[in-house]
Design a protein around this motif. Structure first.
Motif, PDB file in Angstrom:
ATOM      1  N   ASN A  38       5.080  -4.828   3.474  1.00  0.00           N
ATOM      2  CA  ASN A  38       3.903  -4.799   4.334  1.00  0.00           C
ATOM      3  C   ASN A  38       3.012  -6.019   4.085  1.00  0.00           C
ATOM      4  O   ASN A  38       2.694  -6.345   2.947  1.00  0.00           O
ATOM      5  CB  ASN A  38       3.099  -3.526   4.078  1.00  0.00           C
ATOM      6  CG  ASN A  38       1.862  -3.461   4.947  1.00  0.00           C
ATOM      7  OD1 ASN A  38       1.923  -3.679   6.156  1.00  0.00           O
ATOM      8  ND2 ASN A  38       0.727  -3.178   4.342  1.00  0.00           N
ATOM      9  N   TRP A  39       2.600  -6.687   5.181  1.00  0.00           N
ATOM     10  CA  TRP A  39       1.736  -7.866   5.089  1.00  0.00           C
ATOM     11  C   TRP A  39       0.355  -7.617   5.695  1.00  0.00           C
ATOM     12  O   TRP A  39      -0.418  -8.564   5.864  1.00  0.00           O
ATOM     13  CB  TRP A  39       2.411  -9.054   5.775  1.00  0.00           C
ATOM     14  CG  TRP A  39       3.548  -9.605   4.976  1.00  0.00           C
ATOM     15  CD1 TRP A  39       4.840  -9.187   5.007  1.00  0.00           C
ATOM     16  CD2 TRP A  39       3.491 -10.666   4.021  1.00  0.00           C
ATOM     17  NE1 TRP A  39       5.604  -9.924   4.132  1.00  0.00           N
ATOM     18  CE2 TRP A  39       4.799 -10.843   3.512  1.00  0.00           C
ATOM     19  CE3 TRP A  39       2.471 -11.492   3.548  1.00  0.00           C
ATOM     20  CZ2 TRP A  39       5.108 -11.809   2.554  1.00  0.00           C
ATOM     21  CZ3 TRP A  39       2.772 -12.444   2.597  1.00  0.00           C
ATOM     22  CH2 TRP A  39       4.077 -12.594   2.102  1.00  0.00           C
ATOM     23  N   ASN A  40       0.036  -6.394   6.020  1.00  0.00           N
ATOM     24  CA  ASN A  40      -1.274  -6.067   6.572  1.00  0.00           C
ATOM     25  C   ASN A  40      -2.000  -5.108   5.634  1.00  0.00           C
ATOM     26  O   ASN A  40      -1.658  -3.922   5.555  1.00  0.00           O
ATOM     27  CB  ASN A  40      -1.129  -5.418   7.957  1.00  0.00           C
ATOM     28  CG  ASN A  40      -0.521  -6.354   8.971  1.00  0.00           C
ATOM     29  OD1 ASN A  40      -0.924  -7.510   9.091  1.00  0.00           O
ATOM     30  ND2 ASN A  40       0.469  -5.871   9.711  1.00  0.00           N
ATOM     31  N   TYR A  41      -2.988  -5.621   4.902  1.00  0.00           N
ATOM     32  CA  TYR A  41      -3.710  -4.761   3.965  1.00  0.00           C
ATOM     33  C   TYR A  41      -5.037  -5.404   3.554  1.00  0.00           C
ATOM     34  O   TYR A  41      -5.246  -6.614   3.708  1.00  0.00           O
ATOM     35  CB  TYR A  41      -2.867  -4.483   2.710  1.00  0.00           C
ATOM     36  CG  TYR A  41      -2.560  -5.691   1.872  1.00  0.00           C
ATOM     37  CD1 TYR A  41      -3.458  -6.148   0.906  1.00  0.00           C
ATOM     38  CD2 TYR A  41      -1.366  -6.378   2.026  1.00  0.00           C
ATOM     39  CE1 TYR A  41      -3.169  -7.260   0.134  1.00  0.00           C
ATOM     40  CE2 TYR A  41      -1.074  -7.488   1.258  1.00  0.00           C
ATOM     41  CZ  TYR A  41      -1.982  -7.928   0.312  1.00  0.00           C
ATOM     42  OH  TYR A  41      -1.701  -9.030  -0.441  1.00  0.00           O
ATOM     43  N   ARG A 180       2.752  -3.759  -7.259  1.00  0.00           N
ATOM     44  CA  ARG A 180       2.103  -2.792  -6.369  1.00  0.00           C
ATOM     45  C   ARG A 180       2.924  -1.509  -6.372  1.00  0.00           C
ATOM     46  O   ARG A 180       4.146  -1.554  -6.305  1.00  0.00           O
ATOM     47  CB  ARG A 180       2.007  -3.330  -4.939  1.00  0.00           C
ATOM     48  CG  ARG A 180       1.172  -4.574  -4.792  1.00  0.00           C
ATOM     49  CD  ARG A 180       1.402  -5.219  -3.431  1.00  0.00           C
ATOM     50  NE  ARG A 180       0.936  -4.385  -2.341  1.00  0.00           N
ATOM     51  CZ  ARG A 180      -0.270  -4.493  -1.783  1.00  0.00           C
ATOM     52  NH1 ARG A 180      -1.110  -5.421  -2.219  1.00  0.00           N
ATOM     53  NH2 ARG A 180      -0.633  -3.706  -0.784  1.00  0.00           N
ATOM     54  N   ARG A 182       3.256   2.183  -4.376  1.00  0.00           N
ATOM     55  CA  ARG A 182       2.905   2.923  -3.172  1.00  0.00           C
ATOM     56  C   ARG A 182       2.622   4.382  -3.527  1.00  0.00           C
ATOM     57  O   ARG A 182       3.520   5.122  -3.944  1.00  0.00           O
ATOM     58  CB  ARG A 182       4.052   2.827  -2.171  1.00  0.00           C
ATOM     59  CG  ARG A 182       3.842   3.568  -0.860  1.00  0.00           C
ATOM     60  CD  ARG A 182       2.755   2.970  -0.002  1.00  0.00           C
ATOM     61  NE  ARG A 182       2.843   1.543   0.171  1.00  0.00           N
ATOM     62  CZ  ARG A 182       3.566   0.938   1.114  1.00  0.00           C
ATOM     63  NH1 ARG A 182       4.291   1.659   1.967  1.00  0.00           N
ATOM     64  NH2 ARG A 182       3.570  -0.383   1.216  1.00  0.00           N
ATOM     65  N   ASP A 188      -1.896   1.763  -1.808  1.00  0.00           N
ATOM     66  CA  ASP A 188      -1.162   1.161  -2.923  1.00  0.00           C
ATOM     67  C   ASP A 188      -2.105   0.973  -4.106  1.00  0.00           C
ATOM     68  O   ASP A 188      -3.296   0.673  -3.916  1.00  0.00           O
ATOM     69  CB  ASP A 188      -0.601  -0.214  -2.557  1.00  0.00           C
ATOM     70  CG  ASP A 188       0.563  -0.141  -1.585  1.00  0.00           C
ATOM     71  OD1 ASP A 188       0.992   0.975  -1.263  1.00  0.00           O
ATOM     72  OD2 ASP A 188       1.018  -1.217  -1.155  1.00  0.00           O
ATOM     73  N   ASN A 209      -3.231  -0.089   3.334  1.00  0.00           N
ATOM     74  CA  ASN A 209      -2.282  -0.660   4.281  1.00  0.00           C
ATOM     75  C   ASN A 209      -2.619  -0.234   5.712  1.00  0.00           C
ATOM     76  O   ASN A 209      -3.069   0.886   5.946  1.00  0.00           O
ATOM     77  CB  ASN A 209      -0.856  -0.199   3.950  1.00  0.00           C
ATOM     78  CG  ASN A 209      -0.460  -0.550   2.535  1.00  0.00           C
ATOM     79  OD1 ASN A 209      -0.521  -1.705   2.137  1.00  0.00           O
ATOM     80  ND2 ASN A 209      -0.068   0.440   1.749  1.00  0.00           N
TER      81      ASN A 209
END
Length: 210
Positions: A38-41, A180, A182, A188, A209
């Motif tokens: 995931n790159w959106n956080y 990280r 989850r 996270d 996230n």
């Protein structure tokens, strides 16, 4: 990081008396493969800076940090980070404060379903202050390259090499490693460690996230 903070720490003591590379020759950056990373956080947490080789004892500063990434396309993303730490230095308990903001763009490439490589570049602004004595501000450039690796579904490791070049200070190269975990699809827990021979920054906190 080390040259700016270490230089100001000396002032405080006086007052108190792609190095890592992805092989993309066959893949290219035109179309990123899908991955589970995931790159959106957005993240926030505790930060502790340690400065070495300045006096008889290490200097510890603590505070908080913020960080975020957001994908603009399959490949391109925005990144931002900020930390603010402070602490007492020397027998006179003179207060030292330090903060750093980094904002920029990055490119990611899925090397495999569970491995992404990335390169980043951006603006960096550092502010250091010996409270009531001296304040310094530096503007410059940061570049980095590294990998993110999803070891298992809920555990991710990453490593990067970063380079800072700021006005009025020496350039520096430092390592950056993190993990990280989850907890839920939205939450996270993370721990991050940036380091060179003379200084380090440890951070830990929560990332959301989206």
């Amino acid at each position: 990081m080390k040259s700016i903070i270490a230089g100001l720490a000396l002032t405080a003591l006086g007052c108190s008396a792609f190095t890592v590379k992805a092989n993309t020759s066959n893949i290219g950056w035109k179309q990123a493969a899908k991955s589970d990373i995931n790159w959106n956080y957005v993240g926030a947490g505790y930060a502790k800076a340690t400065i070495k080789n300045i006096g008889p004892d290490d200097i510890d500063l603590d505070g908080y940090q913020l960080n975020a990434r957001y994908l603009l396309s399959d490949n391109l993303y925005l990144h931002a980070s900020y930390y603010d730490v402070s602490g007492d230095v020397g027998v006179a308990d003179i207060e030292l404060e330090a903060s750093e903001l980094v904002v920029g763009l990055g490119l990611r490439q899925a090397v495999a379903k569970n491995i992404d490589s990335f390169i980043e570049a951006g603006y960096v602004r550092s502010e250091m202050e010996v409270v009531s004595f001296e304040k310094r501000t530096f503007n410059g450039f940061q570049a980095s390259a590294g990998f993110r690796y999803l070891v298992i579904q809920d555990l991710e490791l990453s490593a990067a090499l970063r380079y800072n070049d700021s006005s009025g200070s020496d350039s520096s190269t430092f390592g950056d490693i993190s993990a990280r975990y989850r907890v839920t699809p939205m939450i996270d827990l993370y721990i991050n460690y940036q380091f060179d021979s003379d200084a380090s920054l440890l951070g830990t906190g929560i990332a959301l996230n989206f």
